[in-house]
Scaffold this motif. Structure first.
Motif, PDB file in Angstrom:
ATOM      1  N   ILE A 153       0.881  -1.164   0.000  1.00  0.00           N
ATOM      2  CA  ILE A 153       0.000   0.000   0.000  1.00  0.00           C
ATOM      3  C   ILE A 153       0.917   1.212   0.000  1.00  0.00           C
ATOM      4  O   ILE A 153       1.886   1.274   0.763  1.00  0.00           O
ATOM      5  N   MET A 154       0.599   2.202  -0.860  1.00  0.00           N
ATOM      6  CA  MET A 154       1.403   3.411  -0.938  1.00  0.00           C
ATOM      7  C   MET A 154       0.483   4.622  -0.868  1.00  0.00           C
ATOM      8  O   MET A 154      -0.562   4.633  -1.513  1.00  0.00           O
ATOM      9  N   VAL A 155       0.875   5.603  -0.070  1.00  0.00           N
ATOM     10  CA  VAL A 155       0.162   6.872  -0.018  1.00  0.00           C
ATOM     11  C   VAL A 155       1.124   7.975  -0.428  1.00  0.00           C
ATOM     12  O   VAL A 155       2.346   7.807  -0.373  1.00  0.00           O
ATOM     13  N   GLY A 156       0.560   9.107  -0.823  1.00  0.00           N
ATOM     14  CA  GLY A 156       1.374  10.227  -1.264  1.00  0.00           C
ATOM     15  C   GLY A 156       1.713  11.184  -0.138  1.00  0.00           C
ATOM     16  O   GLY A 156       1.031  11.250   0.881  1.00  0.00           O
ATOM     17  N   THR A 157       2.785  11.924  -0.365  1.00  0.00           N
ATOM     18  CA  THR A 157       3.205  12.970   0.567  1.00  0.00           C
ATOM     19  C   THR A 157       3.762  14.138  -0.235  1.00  0.00           C
ATOM     20  O   THR A 157       4.216  13.968  -1.368  1.00  0.00           O
ATOM     21  N   ASN A 158       3.727  15.313   0.372  1.00  0.00           N
ATOM     22  CA  ASN A 158       4.357  16.490  -0.206  1.00  0.00           C
ATOM     23  C   ASN A 158       5.649  16.847   0.517  1.00  0.00           C
ATOM     24  O   ASN A 158       6.342  17.775   0.122  1.00  0.00           O
ATOM     25  N   ASP A 159       5.979  16.105   1.563  1.00  0.00           N
ATOM     26  CA  ASP A 159       7.181  16.358   2.357  1.00  0.00           C
ATOM     27  C   ASP A 159       7.695  15.009   2.866  1.00  0.00           C
ATOM     28  O   ASP A 159       7.231  14.498   3.886  1.00  0.00           O
ATOM     29  N   ALA A 202      -7.042  10.405  -0.445  1.00  0.00           N
ATOM     30  CA  ALA A 202      -8.255   9.783  -0.978  1.00  0.00           C
ATOM     31  C   ALA A 202      -9.458  10.186  -0.132  1.00  0.00           C
ATOM     32  O   ALA A 202      -9.393  10.162   1.089  1.00  0.00           O
ATOM     33  N   ASN A 203     -10.550  10.536  -0.780  1.00  0.00           N
ATOM     34  CA  ASN A 203     -11.795  10.820  -0.083  1.00  0.00           C
ATOM     35  C   ASN A 203     -12.546   9.508   0.054  1.00  0.00           C
ATOM     36  O   ASN A 203     -12.958   8.930  -0.942  1.00  0.00           O
ATOM     37  N   GLY A 204     -12.685   9.015   1.268  1.00  0.00           N
ATOM     38  CA  GLY A 204     -13.329   7.731   1.489  1.00  0.00           C
ATOM     39  C   GLY A 204     -12.342   6.594   1.673  1.00  0.00           C
ATOM     40  O   GLY A 204     -12.725   5.483   1.997  1.00  0.00           O
ATOM     41  N   GLY A 205     -11.070   6.851   1.458  1.00  0.00           N
ATOM     42  CA  GLY A 205     -10.051   5.821   1.607  1.00  0.00           C
ATOM     43  C   GLY A 205      -9.488   5.795   3.022  1.00  0.00           C
ATOM     44  O   GLY A 205      -9.382   6.829   3.675  1.00  0.00           O
ATOM     45  N   THR A 206      -9.137   4.607   3.506  1.00  0.00           N
ATOM     46  CA  THR A 206      -8.492   4.437   4.811  1.00  0.00           C
ATOM     47  C   THR A 206      -7.458   3.328   4.685  1.00  0.00           C
ATOM     48  O   THR A 206      -7.719   2.302   4.069  1.00  0.00           O
TER      49      THR A 206
END
Length: 126
Positions: free
Chosen positions: A5-11, A61-65
């Motif tokens: 699972i990968m999520v994004g970051t800006n920092d 994500a809107n609705g993602g957990t």
């Protein structure tokens, strides 16, 4: 079913500091940086945080957990406290027991510093 699972970051540095702290409470070793990503490797899967490859800002994500398994309610509480202390935001109800169709769960919810919704979950005995 899942390889990672990968999520994004800006920092990336802020994200690594946050997830090192939060996942450390679950016994996960500090993340390894690979160019524009941080990887957290465990025997049950891989979690990663990445700067977007396309150069655009990361959004949540809107609705993602993303849910992380906790070994006990105390571990979920420690996870939640570490997250708030490391720049996360407490959301939903306070950590505690919820009843659902699959039984009783102990849940703790946060938003990471980039707005990704994450959860620590412990399944209580029937």
């Amino acid at each position: 079913m899942f390889s990672h699972i990968m999520v994004g970051t800006n920092d990336l540095d802020r994200a690594k500091s946050f997830y090192d702290s939060v996942l450390g409470t679950l016994g996960v070793p500090p993340g390894r940086v690979d160019r524009h990503r941080v990887f957290y490797m465990t025997s049950s899967g891989v979690f990663a945080v990445s700067l977007p490859i396309d150069g655009q800002p990361a959004t949540h994500a809107n609705g993602g957990t993303v849910g992380f398994a906790a070994a006990s309610p105390a571990q979920a509480d420690a996870w939640h406290a570490a997250g708030v202390a490391s720049g996360g935001t407490a959301i939903e109800e306070p950590p505690g027991v919820r009843e659902g169709p699959t039984g009783k769960l102990y849940l703790a919810y946060l938003r990471d510093p980039d707005g990704n919704k994450i959860c620590a979950l412990h399944r209580l005995p029937a």
